[in-house]
Enzyme design. Structure first.
Site, PDB file in Angstrom:
ATOM      1  CG  HIS A 122      -6.218  -3.701   5.414  1.00  0.00           C
ATOM      2  ND1 HIS A 122      -7.052  -2.495   5.132  1.00  0.00           N
ATOM      3  CD2 HIS A 122      -6.765  -4.028   6.680  1.00  0.00           C
ATOM      4  CE1 HIS A 122      -7.595  -2.132   6.141  1.00  0.00           C
ATOM      5  NE2 HIS A 122      -7.747  -2.984   7.048  1.00  0.00           N
ATOM      6  CD  GLU A 169      -6.691   0.898   0.978  1.00  0.00           C
ATOM      7  OE1 GLU A 169      -8.001   0.933   0.707  1.00  0.00           O
ATOM      8  OE2 GLU A 169      -6.482   0.369   1.913  1.00  0.00           O
ATOM      9  CG  ASN A 170      -4.439   3.892   2.348  1.00  0.00           C
ATOM     10  OD1 ASN A 170      -5.440   4.561   2.583  1.00  0.00           O
ATOM     11  ND2 ASN A 170      -4.291   2.669   2.605  1.00  0.00           N
ATOM     12  CG  HIS A 207      -6.932  -4.254   0.896  1.00  0.00           C
ATOM     13  ND1 HIS A 207      -5.765  -3.661   0.817  1.00  0.00           N
ATOM     14  CD2 HIS A 207      -7.686  -3.240   1.627  1.00  0.00           C
ATOM     15  CE1 HIS A 207      -5.702  -2.433   1.237  1.00  0.00           C
ATOM     16  NE2 HIS A 207      -6.864  -2.217   1.899  1.00  0.00           N
ATOM     17  CG  ASP A 239      -1.938  -1.024   1.326  1.00  0.00           C
ATOM     18  OD1 ASP A 239      -1.147  -2.372   1.260  1.00  0.00           O
ATOM     19  OD2 ASP A 239      -2.886  -1.026   1.763  1.00  0.00           O
ATOM     20  CG  HIS A 292      -0.454   0.225   5.983  1.00  0.00           C
ATOM     21  ND1 HIS A 292      -0.664   1.562   5.697  1.00  0.00           N
ATOM     22  CD2 HIS A 292      -1.617  -0.095   4.971  1.00  0.00           C
ATOM     23  CE1 HIS A 292      -1.622   1.823   4.727  1.00  0.00           C
ATOM     24  NE2 HIS A 292      -1.970   0.746   4.315  1.00  0.00           N
ATOM     25  CG  ASN A 326     -10.256  -0.512   3.643  1.00  0.00           C
ATOM     26  OD1 ASN A 326      -9.353  -0.749   3.311  1.00  0.00           O
ATOM     27  ND2 ASN A 326     -10.464   0.363   4.671  1.00  0.00           N
ATOM     28  CG  HIS A 327      -9.386   3.747   2.814  1.00  0.00           C
ATOM     29  ND1 HIS A 327     -10.080   4.117   3.617  1.00  0.00           N
ATOM     30  CD2 HIS A 327      -8.305   3.291   3.680  1.00  0.00           C
ATOM     31  CE1 HIS A 327      -9.792   4.104   4.887  1.00  0.00           C
ATOM     32  NE2 HIS A 327      -8.580   3.543   4.965  1.00  0.00           N
TER      33      HIS A 327
END
Length: 259
Positions: A177, A39-40, A152, A8, A179, A67-68
């Protein structure tokens, strides 16, 4: 072939670190194909067209989400454009923009990439095991021998279960997810490379890529906090998976970190 999967990417700092280092990493490890979880990658959280383009322009072949991934509505049209090699979890609501898997060509070789999201501690999503079955079957029917899945998920048990469930069916299952990289990289029975979590690319002096003071404030007060990434040295956490192109079986998986 060697596939690089990067954990991520967090914020502008993570994107800048990819821009600065990815080409050298690919050259050093003789990488043929690169997947990045994005995603981040937007400042704060989520992904926007600019952050996605930064990672693709740096040398990523495919971007995956989590999820983000739909938090920023400006990414919706980008996800629906099939010319953009970016995918979101296949088991999200059917009304979600984008797609959950993709096929890319490296010469005559077809490489399939699947994105899945876990159930525990996440949004209300469809069962990831059934989604995995459908995605793998579809990619195999298109002639993909090499298939990589990004799962994830929050729970390590859910990731481990999915790894064993897909063992022998795909080339690699990589967890994202949390990290934080795990030390359980292995080749599962049937030749599937596996790791519970590959880690992240972002600020080292942080709480999962976020200013530690903000993370503490949120956990202590239980009130909403706008996340920001610190302006501090970053690291890139990833795995390199060596795969036999003929059989699609993984030969080796190695954790790497670049600081």
């Amino acid at each position: 072939m060697n596939i690089l999967f990067i954990g991520d990417v967090v914020g502008d700092g993570g994107c800048a670190f990819i821009e600065k280092n990815l080409r050298a990493v690919k050259q050093h490890y003789a990488i043929d194909f690169t997947i990045i979880n994005a995603e981040n990658s937007a400042q704060g959280n989520g992904v926007i067209p600019r952050s996605a383009d930064r990672l693709l322009d740096s040398g990523a072949d495919v971007l995956t989400l989590g999820n983000h991934g739909l938090r920023r509505r400006e990414i919706y049209e980008y996800l629906d454009n099939e010319n953009n090699p970016i995918i979101r979890p296949a088991n999200w609501n059917r009304n979600a923009p984008g797609r959950g898997s993709i096929i890319l060509h490296k010469g005559a070789l077809k490489i399939g990439v699947i994105n899945l999201i876990g159930v525990f501690g996440m949004e209300n999503v469809d069962n990831p095991f059934y989604a995995a079955d459908a995605a793998v079957e579809a990619l195999q029917s298109e002639g993909c021998r090499v298939i990589v899945a990004d799962f994830h998920a929050e729970a390590t048990a859910e990731k481990r279960a999915m790894g064993f469930y897909l063992a022998g069916k795909i080339s690699a299952l990589v967890g994202t997810h949390t990290h934080v990289p795990t030390a359980d990289e292995q080749i599962l029975p049937g030749g599937t490379a596996y790791i519970t979590d590959v880690g992240m690319t972002g600020a080292m002096d942080s709480c999962l890529g976020i200013k530690k003071e903000l993370a503490i404030e949120k956990m202590k007060t239980m009130l909403p906090v706008r996340f920001e990434s610190p302006d501090s040295p970053c690291s890139l956490q990833a795995v390199v998976v060596e795969i036999d192109e003929t059989s699609g079986k993984a030969r080796k998986i190695e954790r790497i970190e670049v600081k």
